[in-house]
Design an enzyme around this catalytic site. Structure first.
Site, PDB file in Angstrom:
ATOM      1  N   THR A  13       6.173   0.709  -8.687  1.00  0.00           N
ATOM      2  CA  THR A  13       5.722  -0.671  -8.747  1.00  0.00           C
ATOM      3  C   THR A  13       4.800  -0.897  -9.779  1.00  0.00           C
ATOM      4  OG1 THR A  13       6.438  -0.693  -6.425  1.00  0.00           O
ATOM      5  CG2 THR A  13       5.333  -2.670  -7.277  1.00  0.00           C
ATOM      6  N   ILE A  14       3.698  -0.353  -9.696  1.00  0.00           N
ATOM      7  CA  ILE A  14       2.655  -0.641 -10.689  1.00  0.00           C
ATOM      8  C   ILE A  14       2.810  -0.046 -12.145  1.00  0.00           C
ATOM      9  CG2 ILE A  14      -0.142  -0.536 -11.122  1.00  0.00           C
ATOM     10  CD1 ILE A  14       1.003  -2.411  -8.736  1.00  0.00           C
ATOM     11  N   SER A  69      -7.664  -2.873  -6.342  1.00  0.00           N
ATOM     12  CA  SER A  69      -6.554  -3.114  -5.670  1.00  0.00           C
ATOM     13  C   SER A  69      -6.178  -4.736  -5.971  1.00  0.00           C
ATOM     14  CB  SER A  69      -6.410  -3.056  -4.291  1.00  0.00           C
ATOM     15  OG  SER A  69      -7.460  -4.156  -3.451  1.00  0.00           O
ATOM     16  N   CYS A  70      -5.082  -5.022  -5.355  1.00  0.00           N
ATOM     17  CA  CYS A  70      -4.424  -6.416  -5.682  1.00  0.00           C
ATOM     18  C   CYS A  70      -5.529  -7.610  -4.953  1.00  0.00           C
ATOM     19  CB  CYS A  70      -3.135  -6.781  -5.131  1.00  0.00           C
ATOM     20  SG  CYS A  70      -3.019  -6.066  -3.738  1.00  0.00           S
ATOM     21  N   ASN A  71      -5.796  -7.209  -3.880  1.00  0.00           N
ATOM     22  CA  ASN A  71      -6.671  -8.282  -3.099  1.00  0.00           C
ATOM     23  C   ASN A  71      -8.152  -8.157  -3.643  1.00  0.00           C
ATOM     24  OD1 ASN A  71      -4.874  -9.618  -1.322  1.00  0.00           O
ATOM     25  ND2 ASN A  71      -4.832  -7.508  -0.181  1.00  0.00           N
ATOM     26  N   HIS A  92       0.293 -12.039  -1.156  1.00  0.00           N
ATOM     27  CA  HIS A  92      -0.800 -12.209  -0.229  1.00  0.00           C
ATOM     28  C   HIS A  92      -1.284 -13.590  -0.186  1.00  0.00           C
ATOM     29  CE1 HIS A  92      -1.295  -7.812   0.215  1.00  0.00           C
ATOM     30  NE2 HIS A  92      -1.354  -7.785  -0.798  1.00  0.00           N
ATOM     31  N   ARG A 150       0.974  -9.658   2.816  1.00  0.00           N
ATOM     32  CA  ARG A 150       2.175  -9.295   3.097  1.00  0.00           C
ATOM     33  C   ARG A 150       2.700  -7.860   3.695  1.00  0.00           C
ATOM     34  NH1 ARG A 150       1.298  -5.101   0.884  1.00  0.00           N
ATOM     35  NH2 ARG A 150       1.503  -4.194  -1.115  1.00  0.00           N
ATOM     36  N   GLY A 195     -13.579  -6.094   1.898  1.00  0.00           N
ATOM     37  CA  GLY A 195     -15.068  -6.638   1.696  1.00  0.00           C
ATOM     38  C   GLY A 195     -15.769  -5.555   0.995  1.00  0.00           C
ATOM     39  N   GLN A 229       0.798  -9.109  -5.165  1.00  0.00           N
ATOM     40  CA  GLN A 229       0.265  -7.879  -5.130  1.00  0.00           C
ATOM     41  C   GLN A 229       0.692  -6.863  -6.197  1.00  0.00           C
ATOM     42  OE1 GLN A 229       2.282  -9.360  -3.001  1.00  0.00           O
ATOM     43  NE2 GLN A 229       4.244  -8.051  -2.772  1.00  0.00           N
ATOM     44  N   GLY A 262      -5.540   2.149  -4.443  1.00  0.00           N
ATOM     45  CA  GLY A 262      -5.181   2.816  -3.213  1.00  0.00           C
ATOM     46  C   GLY A 262      -6.051   4.311  -3.246  1.00  0.00           C
TER      47      GLY A 262
END
Ligand code: NAD
Length: 338
Positions: A12-13, A140-142, A221, A169, A196, A302, A111
């Protein structure tokens, strides 16, 4: 000189990073590595990327599938100026010794544990910390989405505290085994979610609490954000600040985009590859101030928001450009912004 970039893990990435690298004026994809001859391996060959086998004992499977290999992953690591490791979580750490063996600087993905790298990376927030580094983790994406938002707010107003609820998601569209299928799951139930602490790898002194939930969706997300600022700007001023950020798309009200579904439709209408959104998507009319408290909603794609960050991290570790120049080059080459 074109920077020679190898990509280990073409999923995916990895496949998105490969295409983004190819689009840059100063970089070339020297090859990509995969473990098995699935549809993405076929896609790599179709796209003209030399394909390397990541696991020697399984190389025969590519022959059996009629997919031609350029060699083994070690050769790719040796040939590359930089390796982007986009393997599943945890595998990157296992690969580290391979990159060290050939003295090839490596980027890892979100990850991986932060300890895998010398520094965690977000282009807008801390590009300089990765300059010349040997091991860098693109968050990460978030965490990327939160860092892009926090950086300008800190610079402009100062931040007392960030509180973010992440509606996540359940899985990516291709992750058939993920869920929930019909549930709303606090994840984790006890605070904080890992996001966080992860944002603090970019801003060590930031006060931030995050909560996570998982829902049956694959599109994006969604973050519900509250930031207590050290100033009391009006909402319009904050909206304009966010509009000036090249990787934040402030959705204008007139577009009538009411959720992630229409956002993805918009990306596809605009011809974005794979329907990708490299930018944070902030709803303009959600940007509100109550005293010194800022509120807003943002959607994060994401599968793609970390892609331009990987491109910038390649320039950082090779000292090929400063932050501003790299971000601008990446944005221009990909067509970031609307
Ligand atoms: P993915 O499963 O889609 O892709 C991983 C690829 O690596 C697959 O093609 C797999 O075959 C290959 N692979 C597995 N073992 C390998 C090995 N030993 N050597 C080489 N290749 C190997 O995973 P992904 O979603 O692309 O995630 C990759 C990393 O990016 C993870 O750290 C993940 O946390 C992070 N990330 C994922 C997302 C997302 O939403 N998909 C967003 C941001 C960051």
């Amino acid at each position: 000189y074109m920077l020679q970039v190898g990509i280990n893990g073409y999923g995916t990435i990895g496949k998105r990073v490969a295409d983004a690298v190819r689009a840059q004026p100063d970089m070339e994809v020297v090859g990509v590595a995969k473990t098995r001859p699935n549809f993405e391996a076929e896609g790599a060959v179709e796209n003209g990327y030399p394909l390397y086998a990541a696991i020697e004992e399984r190389a025969g499977r590519f022959d059996d599938a009629g997919i031609e290999l350029a060699g083994m992953v070690e050769e790719l690591v040796e040939a590359a100026d930089v390796i982007v490791d986009a393997c599943p979580s945890g595998i990157g750490a296992d690969n580290k010794s391979l990159y060290d063996e050939y003295d090839t600087p490596a980027l890892y993905q979100g990850g991986e544990d932060a300890s895998v790298a010398d520094t965690s990376f977000n282009a807008r927030a801390n590009y300089d910390e990765a300059v010349g580094a040997q091991h860098v983790r693109v968050v990460s994406c978030n965490t990327t989405g939160l860092s892009r938002l926090v950086a300008p707010l800190r610079e402009e107003y100062g931040v007392e505290k960030v509180r973010a609820t992440l509606v996540r998601r359940g899985g990516d569209p291709a992750q058939t085994g993920r869920g929930p299928i019909n549930d709303i799951v606090p994840n984790p139930v006890s605070l904080p979610s890992h996001h966080g602490p992860d944002v603090k790898t970019i801003f060590p002194d930031l006060a931030i609490d995050t909560l996570g939930l998982k829902v049956p969706a694959t599109l994006m997300h969604m973050h519900s954000i509250n930031v207590s600022l050290e100033a009391e700007p009006d909402a319009e001023e904050v909206r304009e600040l966010l509009e000036r950020q090249s990787r934040i798309f402030v959705i204008p009200e007139h577009m009538d985009i009411d959720g992630a579904g229409k956002l993805k439709e918009f990306a596809m209408d605009r011809g974005r590859p794979r329907g990708d959104f490299w930018e944070n998507c902030v709803w303009g009319e959600s940007v509100s101030m109550e005293g010194n408290d800022l509120y807003l909603f943002q959607a994060i794609h994401q599968e793609s928001d970390v892609v331009p960050e990987n491109v910038d991290a390649i320039r950082a570790v090779t000292n090929a450009a400063d932050a501003e120049e790299s971000i601008e080059t990446t944005n221009d080459a990909l067509g970031i912004g609307f």
